[in-house]
Scaffold this motif. Sequence first.
Motif, PDB file in Angstrom:
ATOM      1  N   GLN A 138      -2.875   0.422  -4.128  1.00 22.09           N
ATOM      2  CA  GLN A 138      -1.570  -0.076  -4.533  1.00 22.09           C
ATOM      3  C   GLN A 138      -1.642  -0.442  -6.010  1.00 22.09           C
ATOM      4  O   GLN A 138      -2.708  -0.841  -6.502  1.00 22.09           O
ATOM      5  N   PRO A 139      -0.563  -0.273  -6.741  1.00 25.22           N
ATOM      6  CA  PRO A 139      -0.593  -0.635  -8.169  1.00 25.22           C
ATOM      7  C   PRO A 139      -0.686  -2.144  -8.344  1.00 25.22           C
ATOM      8  O   PRO A 139      -0.114  -2.913  -7.556  1.00 25.22           O
ATOM      9  N   LEU A 140      -1.433  -2.567  -9.340  1.00 19.66           N
ATOM     10  CA  LEU A 140      -1.520  -3.991  -9.661  1.00 19.66           C
ATOM     11  C   LEU A 140      -0.297  -4.422 -10.456  1.00 19.66           C
ATOM     12  O   LEU A 140       0.187  -3.681 -11.321  1.00 19.66           O
TER      13      LEU A 140
ATOM     14  N   ILE B 151       4.136   6.248   8.702  1.00 19.11           N
ATOM     15  CA  ILE B 151       2.815   5.976   8.123  1.00 19.11           C
ATOM     16  C   ILE B 151       1.878   7.120   8.501  1.00 19.11           C
ATOM     17  O   ILE B 151       1.614   7.347   9.676  1.00 19.11           O
ATOM     18  N   VAL B 152       1.418   7.841   7.498  1.00 22.19           N
ATOM     19  CA  VAL B 152       0.498   8.949   7.716  1.00 22.19           C
ATOM     20  C   VAL B 152      -0.806   8.637   6.997  1.00 22.19           C
ATOM     21  O   VAL B 152      -0.810   8.291   5.821  1.00 22.19           O
ATOM     22  N   VAL B 153      -1.907   8.736   7.717  1.00 16.85           N
ATOM     23  CA  VAL B 153      -3.224   8.577   7.108  1.00 16.85           C
ATOM     24  C   VAL B 153      -3.686   9.959   6.654  1.00 16.85           C
ATOM     25  O   VAL B 153      -3.905  10.846   7.473  1.00 16.85           O
ATOM     26  N   LEU B 154      -3.796  10.140   5.353  1.00 13.22           N
ATOM     27  CA  LEU B 154      -4.157  11.430   4.782  1.00 13.22           C
ATOM     28  C   LEU B 154      -5.672  11.641   4.838  1.00 13.22           C
ATOM     29  O   LEU B 154      -6.416  10.737   5.200  1.00 13.22           O
ATOM     30  N   LYS B 155      -6.121  12.845   4.452  1.00 16.54           N
ATOM     31  CA  LYS B 155      -7.533  13.177   4.605  1.00 16.54           C
ATOM     32  C   LYS B 155      -8.122  13.726   3.304  1.00 16.54           C
ATOM     33  O   LYS B 155      -7.466  13.716   2.257  1.00 16.54           O
ATOM     34  N   ASP B 156      -9.345  14.231   3.397  1.00 20.50           N
ATOM     35  CA  ASP B 156     -10.113  14.618   2.210  1.00 20.50           C
ATOM     36  C   ASP B 156      -9.356  15.582   1.298  1.00 20.50           C
ATOM     37  O   ASP B 156      -9.298  15.374   0.076  1.00 20.50           O
TER      38      ASP B 156
ATOM     39  N   ILE C 253       0.844  -1.193   0.000  1.00 17.76           N
ATOM     40  CA  ILE C 253       0.000   0.000   0.000  1.00 17.76           C
ATOM     41  C   ILE C 253       0.880   1.244   0.000  1.00 17.76           C
ATOM     42  O   ILE C 253       1.801   1.367   0.811  1.00 17.76           O
ATOM     43  N   ASN C 254       0.597   2.166  -0.927  1.00 17.35           N
ATOM     44  CA  ASN C 254       1.441   3.355  -0.997  1.00 17.35           C
ATOM     45  C   ASN C 254       0.729   4.646  -0.597  1.00 17.35           C
ATOM     46  O   ASN C 254       1.339   5.714  -0.600  1.00 17.35           O
TER      47      ASN C 254
END
Length: 453
Positions: free
Chosen positions: A278-280, A230-235, A205-206
């Motif tokens: 994440q890229p496939l 690890i940062v959880v970003l927002k809207d 997961i990027n």
Amino acid sequence: MEMSGGPAGGTRRTGTVKRTMWGGLRQQWKLLGLFEIDQQHEFYSLTSMMKEGLSAAVQTTIDNPPPDELSEDDYRLEVTQIHKDFKMETFAGPVFASLRRSLGMTEKEYQHSLSSDGSYLQFISNSKSKADFFLTNDKRFFLKTQNKREVKFLLSNLRIYMEHLEKYPHSLLVKFLGVHRINISHRRKKYFIVMQSVFYPDDRINARYDIKGCEVSRWTDPAPEGSQVIVVLKDLNFKGQYITLDQQRPWLLRQVEIDTSFLQRLNVLDYSLLVAHQPLHQDERHQGLSFATLIMRTKKSVITGSSPTHAGMPTVPGVVPEEDSTMLVSEMDGGTVSCSFAESRGGSDPGSALSGRTCNEQPAGSVTDSMELRDFQAQNRRLLPNFKNPLHVIDGPEHRYFVGIIDIFTVYSFKKRLEHWWKRLRHPGQAFSTVSPPSYCLRLCQWVQDHTK
């Protein structure tokens, strides 16, 4: 020596305050992310008790499997187990065991993840929540401390939560797998819940986002380039981006509408739509097109207790047992399975709801899934990816997306109504989080509509 009260002294004071604030911010950056809870960690004692208590609690359901039909007593059941330094209370154990079973999860593997030798991980985020977050060592399950009101709310609505998952087995709502309380002498009781992680497995997961569909206080500074934080970003961080699903988009729009309407019934707000991507890999982009994979995905999506090996399995989809996988492949090789997937109007694909499709399986000696397939569209199901954690994974043409709805405990109380009016005065014309449940529901659905294609 006393600091001068003149202009020079004021300048020195200001500089000191700025350095202190900057130092605090830098320290906060260092804290964000995942940390192993070793013996020197402040939560080592607590998480050790959690592991010991959970292992014993799950052993109870291993020794006494839940009944096929849950009773009212099962929902009210409280079991206390006494350990050397603490007591562990488990609430509605048979109900959560039944849900775990319906997700294709064995009690042994659940027990192993919760009580393995590896240390728990502490997750420190930029969330305003005062809760403590822990991850099992394999990152499959989240443990989160809760207050008494939140636990009481969950348990009082547990039956309709289970009914929702049974009616819509591909729901995006977070899966609660256990509710417990640790009682340590001379210390405050600690409630916590166990949840299935939406972001599992997270090795590639990027980017991660916590979406509420509003603007005020919805920006997070990204981690510095090359940082392992690890940062959880927002809207606002998501601005200009899209969840590109192509033919699976109608399913997602509908499921978000179904789940948020359910939360509106519960009179809750401030829940979040978690999104990660994440890229496939090249081979993953085409694996869903093979005939064998379509059969496997169909079986995964509608698996029930029709197999005598798995009698009593509820209809919430889980994994395809290995013996069923082998049987399916041999059936296809022998030509005993006949399927036709007709494109419906709107361009559905193997990942969207099975509108306009028929599938006839007639291997010798087995029960057909025709009834389940007829109910497929009514229950807003889709063909699940042949992947771990399939209920929260949606593959688009280029990316794999992890999607789930979490934090469903905030009731629109009188206090929240006052907060709403105060924010209206403070942020005129701006979208903020605290709005009525109907408005919150509509706004999040609109966000998904506007940010998918």
